[in-house]
Design an enzyme around this catalytic site. Structure first.
Site, mmCIF file in Angstrom:
data_model
loop_
_atom_site.group_PDB
_atom_site.id
_atom_site.type_symbol
_atom_site.label_atom_id
_atom_site.label_comp_id
_atom_site.label_asym_id
_atom_site.label_seq_id
_atom_site.Cartn_x
_atom_site.Cartn_y
_atom_site.Cartn_z
ATOM 1 N N SER A 66 0.793 -1.233 0.000
ATOM 2 C CA SER A 66 0.000 0.000 0.000
ATOM 3 C C SER A 66 0.824 1.281 0.000
ATOM 4 C CB SER A 66 -0.966 0.010 1.194
ATOM 5 O OG SER A 66 -2.084 -0.808 0.921
ATOM 6 N N LYS A 69 0.165 3.721 -2.715
ATOM 7 C CA LYS A 69 -0.863 4.766 -2.637
ATOM 8 C C LYS A 69 -0.277 6.171 -2.493
ATOM 9 C CE LYS A 69 -4.627 1.926 -0.734
ATOM 10 N NZ LYS A 69 -4.018 0.597 -0.516
ATOM 11 N N SER A 130 -5.926 3.243 4.576
ATOM 12 C CA SER A 130 -5.356 2.556 3.414
ATOM 13 C C SER A 130 -6.383 1.718 2.674
ATOM 14 C CB SER A 130 -4.169 1.673 3.850
ATOM 15 O OG SER A 130 -3.387 1.318 2.735
ATOM 16 N N LYS A 255 2.986 6.308 5.262
ATOM 17 C CA LYS A 255 2.190 5.245 4.650
ATOM 18 C C LYS A 255 2.717 3.868 5.017
ATOM 19 C CE LYS A 255 -1.323 4.089 2.494
ATOM 20 N NZ LYS A 255 -1.356 3.041 3.531
#
Length: 446
Positions: A66, A69, A130, A255
């Site tokens: 993720s 992202k 997320s 993140k």
């Protein structure tokens, strides 16, 4: 005699205590000066200059999960900044996004079809928890389809100068997980790939260009459709005793990521005073370990490096601070740095840094002189920071991204009037004739 032995005993105890204290202090310093990161790949970057303070296999391409992202976040924020969409723009959930949202194996939060969601709501779902469905919904909104969005991701990666990357979807899931929904134009068995260095460079651009991203990444809780969105970053100031051991001062992003192929990943950023660091850990062996390793990286960066002004504004290199001037009332002009040169350096390494001048060749005539008129403060080149120490990890933006400041003139030089220029030209003419005659007679008697 008893008093004598008593005094000796006290002296021995004091000496042992001092030696123990010194030993412990020395051990703690040595420990702080080294770092062992239990992850396959890692990096520390100064968020202001892009200077790499530490790296471990940072060019190794791995699935980022993720952390992918971050690129989606960047492109959404860019679209908002350029007026293509706004935070209040609404969109609905496609069949693909709905399928992701309803699939518990993808940690779907259960979005509702035929309902209008704002960009802000979707962005919170993407950045805080997320969520994959909100990510796809934003990608589809920006450019129409995830396939077209993936093209934008790879184009932006090239524009940013990412060196090791491959984007095949907007979420960080692997394409085999997406089945028939894998983005058009990508291979059905492909996975996203990033190195720690490229992930750090992506985070560097995100923080530099759109610092509002940190407002979302530092939000601990929000809600969507009456369901709580709880941030997956355990390093934030949680009151939950399960997370307090991972807290680190100043953390406000960025993140997390996890898949079976990627292991546990985390791109972190923290600010302390006027210093901000970006760290990346890839393929740690557990959910908690990625945060423990990030703590190590942050502590090493903040304790072993300090922001130092190495060269002040107005600094001049000896014997290089004067340039000749052609066609001017003055024959020369001084040059100096326009701004201070400061960077994060390891403690005690100030003497390892120098600067080199790089003069703009377009500013010079064929004889290497500046041509009048010249303004005071006119840029005529750059001063480039050079490091001569043992370990030079360079800058996250790659070659040619050394720290630079403008070199400028310290005073103005007016152009000489036509009469003086004419006299100079006449003088040059006769000087040339005289030299030719002298050379002729030298040839006769040679």
């Amino acid at each position: 005699m008893k008093d004598f032995f008593k005094k000796v005993s006290v002296l021995i105890m004091i000496t042992l205590l001092m030696l123990t204290t010194y030993s412990m202090t020395n051990i703690s310093v040595q420990a702080a000066e080294t770092i062992e990161v239990e992850a396959e790949s890692a990096i520390i970057v100064d968020a202001k200059t892009g200077k790499i303070l530490y790296e471990k296999q940072s060019d190794l391409k791995l699935p980022p999960a993720s952390m992918t992202k971050m690129m989606t976040e960047y492109l959404v924020l860019e679209a908002i900044n350029e007026g293509q969409i706004s935070w209040e723009t609404t969109t609905q959930i496609s069949d693909y996004a709905y399928w992701l949202s309803s699939n518990t194996s993808f940690s779907g939060i259960g979005l509702i079809q035929d309902k209008n969601y704002t960009v802000r709501q979707l962005y919170e779902g993407m950045a805080i928890i997320s969520d994959n469905a909100t990510t796809v919904a934003l990608a589809e909104l920006v450019v129409g389809s995830e396939g077209e969005f993936v093209k934008m991701m790879n184009e932006k990666a090239e524009e940013m100068g990412l060196q090791e990357y491959k984007f095949v979807n907007s979420t960080g899931l692997s394409n085999p997980d997406l089945g028939e929904y894998h983005p058009e134009g990508t291979e059905p068995n492909a996975d996203n790939l990033l190195s720690a260095r490229s992930a750090a460079l992506l985070a560097y651009h995100l923080v530099q260009d759109y610092p509002e991203a940190l407002d979302f990444s530092s939000t601990m809780r929000s809600e969507l459709d009456n369901r709580e969105l709880q941030n997956l970053n355990w390093m934030l100031p949680w009151e939950d005793n399960n997370f307090t051991q991972y807290y680190y001062e100043g953390i406000d992003g960025l993140k997390t990521g996890h898949t079976d192929a990627a292991g546990y990943c985390f791109t972190g950023t923290a600010q302390q005073g006027d210093r901000r660091l970006i760290t990346v850990v890839m393929k740690a062996d557990s959910e908690g370990s990625r945060f423990v390793q990030t703590q190590k990286l942050m502590e090493y960066g903040f304790t072993q490096f300090e922001t130092t002004e190495l060269f002040p504004a107005g600094y001049q290199l000896e014997e290089e601070s004067i340039l000749p001037v052609a066609k001017g009332k003055e024959k020369e002009v001084e040059i100096a740095t326009a701004e201070p040169l400061e960077t994060m350096i390891k403690s005690g390494e100030e003497e390892q840094y120098t600067i080199n001048y790089q003069i703009d060749e377009d500013k010079l005539d064929e004889d290497g002189s500046l041509i009048a008129p010249i303004e005071s403060g006119e840029k005529i080149g750059e001063a480039i920071l050079q490091y001569s120490g043992d370990v030079d990890n360079g800058y996250v933006e790659g070659d040619g991204s050394e720290q630079r400041v403008d070199l400028v003139t310290t005073s103005a030089v007016e152009k000489s009037n036509w009469f003086m220029l004419s006299l100079g030209a006449i003088g040059d003419f006769f000087s040339s004739i005289f030299s030719t005659v002298v050379d002729f007679f030298k040839g006769l008697f040679a």
